[in-house]
Scaffold this motif. Structure first.
Motif, PDB file in Angstrom:
ATOM      1  N   GLN A 131       0.817  -1.220   0.000  1.00 23.14           N
ATOM      2  CA  GLN A 131       0.000   0.000   0.000  1.00 23.14           C
ATOM      3  C   GLN A 131       0.847   1.265   0.000  1.00 23.14           C
ATOM      4  O   GLN A 131       0.313   2.361   0.114  1.00 23.14           O
ATOM      5  CB  GLN A 131      -0.908   0.005   1.242  1.00 23.14           C
ATOM      6  N   LEU A 132       2.164   1.100  -0.120  1.00 17.65           N
ATOM      7  CA  LEU A 132       3.068   2.254  -0.051  1.00 17.65           C
ATOM      8  C   LEU A 132       3.968   2.276  -1.270  1.00 17.65           C
ATOM      9  O   LEU A 132       4.617   1.280  -1.605  1.00 17.65           O
ATOM     10  CB  LEU A 132       3.923   2.171   1.225  1.00 17.65           C
ATOM     11  N   ILE A 133       3.998   3.425  -1.930  1.00 18.22           N
ATOM     12  CA  ILE A 133       4.919   3.633  -3.050  1.00 18.22           C
ATOM     13  C   ILE A 133       5.824   4.803  -2.689  1.00 18.22           C
ATOM     14  O   ILE A 133       5.358   5.924  -2.468  1.00 18.22           O
ATOM     15  CB  ILE A 133       4.158   3.919  -4.362  1.00 18.22           C
ATOM     16  N   LYS A 134       7.129   4.529  -2.611  1.00 21.12           N
ATOM     17  CA  LYS A 134       8.095   5.560  -2.228  1.00 21.12           C
ATOM     18  C   LYS A 134       8.506   6.317  -3.481  1.00 21.12           C
ATOM     19  O   LYS A 134       9.523   6.020  -4.116  1.00 21.12           O
ATOM     20  CB  LYS A 134       9.299   4.923  -1.540  1.00 21.12           C
ATOM     21  N   GLN A 135       7.691   7.280  -3.786  1.00 25.68           N
ATOM     22  CA  GLN A 135       7.872   7.993  -5.055  1.00 25.68           C
ATOM     23  C   GLN A 135       7.154   9.335  -4.972  1.00 25.68           C
ATOM     24  O   GLN A 135       6.085   9.427  -4.383  1.00 25.68           O
ATOM     25  CB  GLN A 135       7.276   7.122  -6.164  1.00 25.68           C
ATOM     26  N   LYS A 136       7.760  10.340  -5.566  1.00 25.51           N
ATOM     27  CA  LYS A 136       7.111  11.647  -5.631  1.00 25.51           C
ATOM     28  C   LYS A 136       5.916  11.572  -6.576  1.00 25.51           C
ATOM     29  O   LYS A 136       6.021  11.023  -7.665  1.00 25.51           O
ATOM     30  CB  LYS A 136       8.113  12.695  -6.121  1.00 25.51           C
ATOM     31  N   PHE A 137       4.801  12.103  -6.133  1.00 25.16           N
ATOM     32  CA  PHE A 137       3.589  12.085  -6.954  1.00 25.16           C
ATOM     33  C   PHE A 137       3.744  13.092  -8.088  1.00 25.16           C
ATOM     34  O   PHE A 137       4.161  14.229  -7.879  1.00 25.16           O
ATOM     35  CB  PHE A 137       2.377  12.439  -6.089  1.00 25.16           C
ATOM     36  N   ASN A 138       3.398  12.654  -9.297  1.00 20.96           N
ATOM     37  CA  ASN A 138       3.548  13.506 -10.479  1.00 20.96           C
ATOM     38  C   ASN A 138       2.153  13.960 -10.935  1.00 20.96           C
ATOM     39  O   ASN A 138       1.389  13.186 -11.509  1.00 20.96           O
ATOM     40  CB  ASN A 138       4.250  12.728 -11.599  1.00 20.96           C
ATOM     41  N   TYR A 139       1.824  15.216 -10.687  1.00 17.61           N
ATOM     42  CA  TYR A 139       0.486  15.735 -11.018  1.00 17.61           C
ATOM     43  C   TYR A 139       0.184  15.646 -12.514  1.00 17.61           C
ATOM     44  O   TYR A 139      -0.968  15.483 -12.908  1.00 17.61           O
ATOM     45  CB  TYR A 139       0.358  17.191 -10.563  1.00 17.61           C
ATOM     46  N   ASP A 140       1.223  15.734 -13.337  1.00 14.90           N
ATOM     47  CA  ASP A 140       1.027  15.733 -14.786  1.00 14.90           C
ATOM     48  C   ASP A 140       0.502  14.394 -15.301  1.00 14.90           C
ATOM     49  O   ASP A 140      -0.011  14.311 -16.412  1.00 14.90           O
ATOM     50  CB  ASP A 140       2.348  16.056 -15.501  1.00 14.90           C
ATOM     51  N   ARG A 141       0.655  13.348 -14.486  1.00 13.07           N
ATOM     52  CA  ARG A 141       0.254  12.008 -14.943  1.00 13.07           C
ATOM     53  C   ARG A 141      -1.153  11.623 -14.475  1.00 13.07           C
ATOM     54  O   ARG A 141      -1.581  10.494 -14.673  1.00 13.07           O
ATOM     55  CB  ARG A 141       1.280  10.982 -14.479  1.00 13.07           C
TER      56      ARG A 141
END
Length: 350
Positions: free
Chosen positions: A158-168
Motif C-alpha cells: 500500500q506504499l509507493i516511495k515515489q514523488k507524486f507527479n500531477y502531470d500524470r
C-alpha cells in the motif's frame, strides 16, 4: 491496471490517520510517499488540550482526545503497539500571577478537566513558582508511529516511495500510472503549494526548530516539562527540546537564531551543563483561523484536500480523518469551521 478506492498523497499525520480510516473500513488504497521526513515526522508529538500561553482550550478538545485514544487502540490491533506515552505536561509558572490565573481557569467548565489544581515542584530544574499539570496530556511515540505504520503499509503493498507527479493524473478517466482510482486525497502539508489542484488554499508556512540535547543531570522520565518550549526524554540519553514558531525566516536551512533561542530557553530552567547533539527543522502548514482545511475540489469531485493541521497535527489529523471519510463515503456535510468552502464564501462576500 490496478483498481483502488483511494490514492493518498503524503505521509504525515493527515495521510496516516486517513489511511487508518480506510484500513478500518476495508477500503483499498495506495500511499505515495516521497520518503523525506515531513514536519509531522520530526514533530514533538505532544498531545495537549490546553493553549499553555493563555491557559485556554480549543474547539472539540475533549472529543479529539477521546477519539485519539480509540484510534490508537484500533491501530494497535495491526501494529501490535500503542504509541501513546503517558507523560503529562508540567507547565513552569513564571510568577504568582500565573499560578492565580491557572487556579481561576481550573474552576471553569471548559478547563476543569484539563488543569490540575495541585501544584508540583520538580527536582533538578528551576521552578521557583512550581508547575501546573495538564490533565489528559500525553505524547505520541512519533518515531515508532511513523516507522511501524509505513512498514505495515509497505508490507501490504500500500506504499509507493515515489514523488507524486500531477502531470500524470488523467482526471477524465480517473487513472494515474497504472492505477484506476475512485478518489485522490492530497495530504501534503506545505507541499500543497506545488499542487495545481489546490495550490490556492491559504496555508501559511510556520518554520519550527527543535534540538536534541544531552543533559549532565537527568530529569524525571515520566513527565514533559514546558516553559517556553517542551522538554522530554528520548532514547539514547537524548532529550527533545522545542519547538520554535517562525513565519518570517522561511529558508530551507537551520536558522542559528532559532537554535540560540532554544539554547537560552532551556538554560532558563535547566541550569546545569548540556550539549546540543542534533538540530531539526520543518515547516508546519498553518491557517489564519487555526482550523484545518478539508474539502472537495470545485471542478473535480473525486479530488480532495486534507491540510492545515498546524501545531496540533496529531489531534487534528486523527479526529478530522473520520470527518473527511464520512464526507466522502456517507455524504455527511463537513462542519463549516473546517470546510474548504469557507474560503470561497469569503471571496464571494468580497
Amino acid at each position: 491496471m490496478q483498481n483502488v478506492d483511494y490514492i493518498i498523497v503524503g505521509d504525515g499525520y493527515a495521510a496516516l490517520f486517513f489511511a487508518h480510516q480506510l484500513t478500518k473500513n476495508k477500503k483499498s488504497f495506495i500511499i505515495f510517499s516521497e520518503g523525506r521526513k515531513s514536519a509531522s515526522q520530526i514533530s514533538a508529538g505532544i498531545v495537549n488540550p490546553v493553549v499553555l500561553k493563555k491557559f485556554t482550550t480549543f474547539w472539540l478538545a475533549q472529543e479529539q482526545l477521546d477519539f485519539l485514544k480509540i484510534s490508537l487502540d484500533e491501530i494497535e490491533k495491526y501494529t501490535k503497539k500503542n504509541y501513546l506515552i503517558i507523560s503529562p505536561i508540567h507547565r513552569i509558572f513564571h510568577d504568582e500571577n500565573e499560578q492565580k490565573l491557572w487556579l481561576k481557569k481550573s474552576q471553569t467548565e471548559d478547563l476543569s478537566n484539563f488543569l490540575d489544581e495541585n501544584f508540583t515542584h520538580i527536582e533538578d530544574v528551576k521552578n521557583d513558582f512550581k508547575t501546573g499539570m495538564v490533565k489528559q496530556s500525553a505524547r505520541l511515540d512519533v518515531h515508532g508511529f511513523f516507522i511501524d505504520l509505513l512498514k505495515f503499509h509497505e508490507r501490504n503493498s500500500q506504499l509507493i516511495k515515489q514523488k507524486f507527479n500531477y502531470d500524470r493524473v488523467d482526471i477524465e478517466n480517473s487513472t494515474y500510472q497504472g492505477f484506476q482510482f475512485k478518489n485522490i486525497v492530497f495530504c501534503e502539508g506545505m507541499g500543497v503549494t506545488n499542487n495545481p489542484y489546490f495550490s490556492d488554499i491559504p496555508v501559511i508556512p510556520n518554520k519550527g526548530h527543535h534540538i536534541r540535547v544531552k543533559l549532565s543531570q537527568p530529569i524525571p522520565e515520566n513527565i514533559t516539562i514546558k516553559k517556553k518550549h517542551f522538554l522530554f526524554p528520548l532514547q539514547n540519553n537524548l532529550y527533545f527540546y522545542g519547538g520554535t514558531y517562525d513565519r518570517e525566516q522561511l529558508h530551507s536551512h537551520i536558522d542559528e537564531s532559532a537554535v540560540e533561542q532554544l539554547q537560552n530557553g532551556l538554560s532558563e530552567f535547566y541550569q546545569r551543563d548540556f550539549s546540543i547533539e542534533e538540530v531539526y527543522f520543518g515547516f508546519r502548514p498553518t491557517v489564519k483561523d487555526r482550523r484545518p482545511i478539508v474539502g472537495r475540489h470545485s471542478d473535480h469531485p473525486n479530488l480532495y484536500v486534507f491540510n492545515g493541521l498546524g501545531a496540533r497535527g496529531i489531534l487534528n489529523g486523527c479526529y478530522f480523518s473520520k470527518t473527511l471519510y464520512d464526507f466522502i463515503e456517507s455524504k455527511i456535510d463537513l462542519p463549516q469551521e473546517i470546510s474548504l468552502d469557507r474560503f470561497n464564501k469569503t471571496k464571494d462576500a468580497l
